[in-house]
Motif scaffolding. Sequence first.
Motif, short mmCIF file in Angstrom:
data_model
loop_
_atom_site.label_atom_id
_atom_site.label_comp_id
_atom_site.label_asym_id
_atom_site.label_seq_id
_atom_site.Cartn_x
_atom_site.Cartn_y
_atom_site.Cartn_z
N PRO A 227 31.14 21.70 48.16
CA PRO A 227 30.84 22.62 47.13
C PRO A 227 31.61 23.70 47.02
O PRO A 227 32.21 24.29 48.08
N ALA A 228 31.73 24.07 45.70
CA ALA A 228 32.83 25.37 45.76
C ALA A 228 32.25 26.44 44.44
O ALA A 228 31.37 25.77 43.66
N VAL A 229 32.38 27.36 44.47
CA VAL A 229 31.91 28.21 43.43
C VAL A 229 33.11 29.29 43.08
O VAL A 229 33.97 29.59 43.91
N GLN A 230 33.04 29.80 41.59
CA GLN A 230 34.09 30.70 41.20
C GLN A 230 33.06 31.72 40.47
O GLN A 230 32.39 31.33 39.55
N TYR A 231 33.96 33.16 40.62
CA TYR A 231 33.32 34.14 39.67
C TYR A 231 34.75 34.92 39.28
O TYR A 231 35.40 35.05 40.09
N GLU A 232 34.96 35.03 38.03
CA GLU A 232 35.97 35.50 37.51
C GLU A 232 35.80 36.74 36.59
O GLU A 232 34.81 36.88 35.70
N HIS A 233 36.80 37.85 36.65
CA HIS A 233 36.72 38.95 35.61
C HIS A 233 38.45 39.15 35.39
O HIS A 233 39.12 38.85 36.09
N THR A 234 38.57 39.71 34.35
CA THR A 234 39.83 40.02 33.61
C THR A 234 39.81 41.58 34.06
O THR A 234 38.95 42.48 33.69
N VAL A 235 41.01 42.18 34.49
CA VAL A 235 40.91 43.72 35.07
C VAL A 235 42.18 44.24 34.68
O VAL A 235 43.19 43.68 34.46
N VAL A 236 42.24 45.54 34.68
CA VAL A 236 43.40 46.47 34.41
C VAL A 236 43.67 47.26 35.60
O VAL A 236 42.43 47.93 36.01
N ALA A 237 44.70 47.37 35.95
CA ALA A 237 45.01 48.27 37.23
C ALA A 237 45.26 49.57 36.58
O ALA A 237 46.26 50.00 35.85
N THR A 238 44.89 50.39 37.50
CA THR A 238 45.12 52.15 37.25
C THR A 238 45.44 52.55 38.53
O THR A 238 45.51 52.05 39.57
N ASP A 239 45.68 53.94 38.62
CA ASP A 239 45.97 54.69 39.80
C ASP A 239 44.80 54.67 40.62
O ASP A 239 45.18 54.81 42.08
N LYS A 240 43.66 54.80 40.11
CA LYS A 240 42.71 54.94 40.99
C LYS A 240 41.81 53.66 41.43
O LYS A 240 41.40 53.36 42.57
#
Length: 249
Positions: A227-240
């Motif tokens: 079994p395998a699961v995946q959760y995915e988001h698209t993100v943007v890097a900032t200084d914080k």
Amino acid sequence: MTITHQDELDGLKAIGRIVANTLKGMGRALEPGMTTAELDEIGREMLETAGARSAPQSVYDFPGATCISVNEEIAHGVPGSRVISAGDLVNIDVSASKDGFFSDTGATFRVPPLRPAQERLCRDGKRATQIGIAQVGSGKPLAGIGNAVGRFAAQHGYTLIRNLASHGIGRSLHEYPEEIATWPTRQDKRRIEKGMVLTVEPFLSRGGLWASEGADGWTLYSEPRAPAVQYEHTVVATDKRAIILTLPG
């Protein structure tokens, strides 16, 4: 893609919200007895209504608007006649573009009745993704994502699929930085730049190490089978911190 202007961020937020809402809508519609093709059609209609184009179709000529993978299938499952049953694990991956911007998200859904082992795997899959996202920030090492996820997996007795990586995104579905490991690595010396847009999508498994291609040329299975699961988001890097673009709203 590295964001340099506010209008770029606005465009990415718009398509990120569209794919997130589509994923949420498909998850709510998911029920035993429906086929993966029927579920895919719901996603197709939601994307079209929002004025977005399916990225797998437009970029790779994929035979579906979304990728739907059930149980032994872990990624890139082709929607079709497979009937979803009670107790299944169903991974839905939604990526699309609008006005020249791309976004990518995904999640694994459990079809009741739920088994405790499935619940733990899904809960920890979400935690692994959040741990990876927490490593995204300007100046930080890209390898920090996989190293942190790897520590979590090892501490809790899981394995990671080691040939399905995160990736840059923005003006195309896959772009620099390519092949961002979501497993421990010492070879990658790249650093995250401010404004860099990328996905975070570890594949957490109970024994799987690699993804192998099936007979249809698209669907991927874990090797060894597990079994395998995946959760995915698209993100943007900032200084914080990382800005998560793929939240419904």
